[in-house]
Design an enzyme around this catalytic site. Sequence first.
Site, PDB file in Angstrom:
ATOM      1  CB  VAL A  90      -0.938   0.013   1.219  1.00 23.86           C
ATOM      2  CG1 VAL A  90      -1.799   1.274   1.218  1.00 23.86           C
ATOM      3  CG2 VAL A  90      -1.813  -1.235   1.225  1.00 23.86           C
ATOM      4  CE  LYS A  91       3.770   4.643  -4.843  1.00 21.26           C
ATOM      5  NZ  LYS A  91       4.032   4.986  -6.268  1.00 21.26           N
ATOM      6  CB  CYS A  92       0.730   5.920   2.730  1.00 18.76           C
ATOM      7  SG  CYS A  92      -0.363   4.544   3.129  1.00 18.76           S
TER       8      CYS A  92
END
Length: 222
Positions: A90-92
Site C-alpha cells: 500500500v502506497k501512502c
Amino acid sequence: MKFFIDTASLDEIKAANELGVLDGVTTNPSLIAKIVKDPANFTYADFKAHIAKICQIVDGPVSAEVTTLKAEEMIAQGEELAAIHKNIVVKCPLTVEGLKAIKHFSSNGIKTNATLVFSPTQALLAAKAGADFVSPFVGRLDDISTNGMELVRQIVTMYDNYGYLTEVIVASVRNPLHVVESAMVGADIATIPYSVIKQLANHPLTDKGLEKFMEDAGVMTP
C-alpha cells in the site's frame, strides 16, 4: 539491486517480465490514468481488478496507492487494497496523515511504500513509522535544480547508520544514469519506466560489433 517497473500498462509489465530482470511493480494514480480508455466509466472496482491482473503477471511487490488524504480513509482503502493479493504494497504519501496510516499498517502486517519523499527527514520518519519501502523522487528534484541522487545517498547512509530495514526505492527515474548512480550508492531498488529499461540494454558499440559479427558469419555455409 532489484528492478521494479514504474507503470500500470499490462503490455509493458509483460514485456519487462519477459526479460527476466523484473522484481516488482509500482503504480500511482497518474500511471493508472494513462491506461484508462474510458474515464467516465472507470470505477474503483475496475482499478482493483487492474491491480489484480498485475499481480498475476509479476511475482513480486506491487505498489497500489491510496487516493485519499485522511488517515482513517487511507487505512480503510489500504486494507481493501491489501486484500487483493498477498504481494500488494500500500502506497501512502509522506504526510502527517500518511504516517499515521503507515504506522497502522506496519502494526497489522500490511506492507507499505512511503511515496512522494523529497527530504531526508521525511525518509527518516517513514522508517520510524515502519514503512517497508520509501520512495525518493530523484527526477522531480532534478527538475527544480536539486540533486536528487544526493537525497538517495543521505537516506541510504541514515538507514545504514541505524539499521533500519526500510528498503529504498529510487523513483522518478528519467535515464540510465539514475539507475547506475542508484546502484553505486547502494539503493535497494530502482523503479524504472519501460522506456528506460530498454535503454539499459542498448549501446552503440554493441550494435556496431553485432553488425560486424553478423556480416562475418556469412562465410559459414548452412
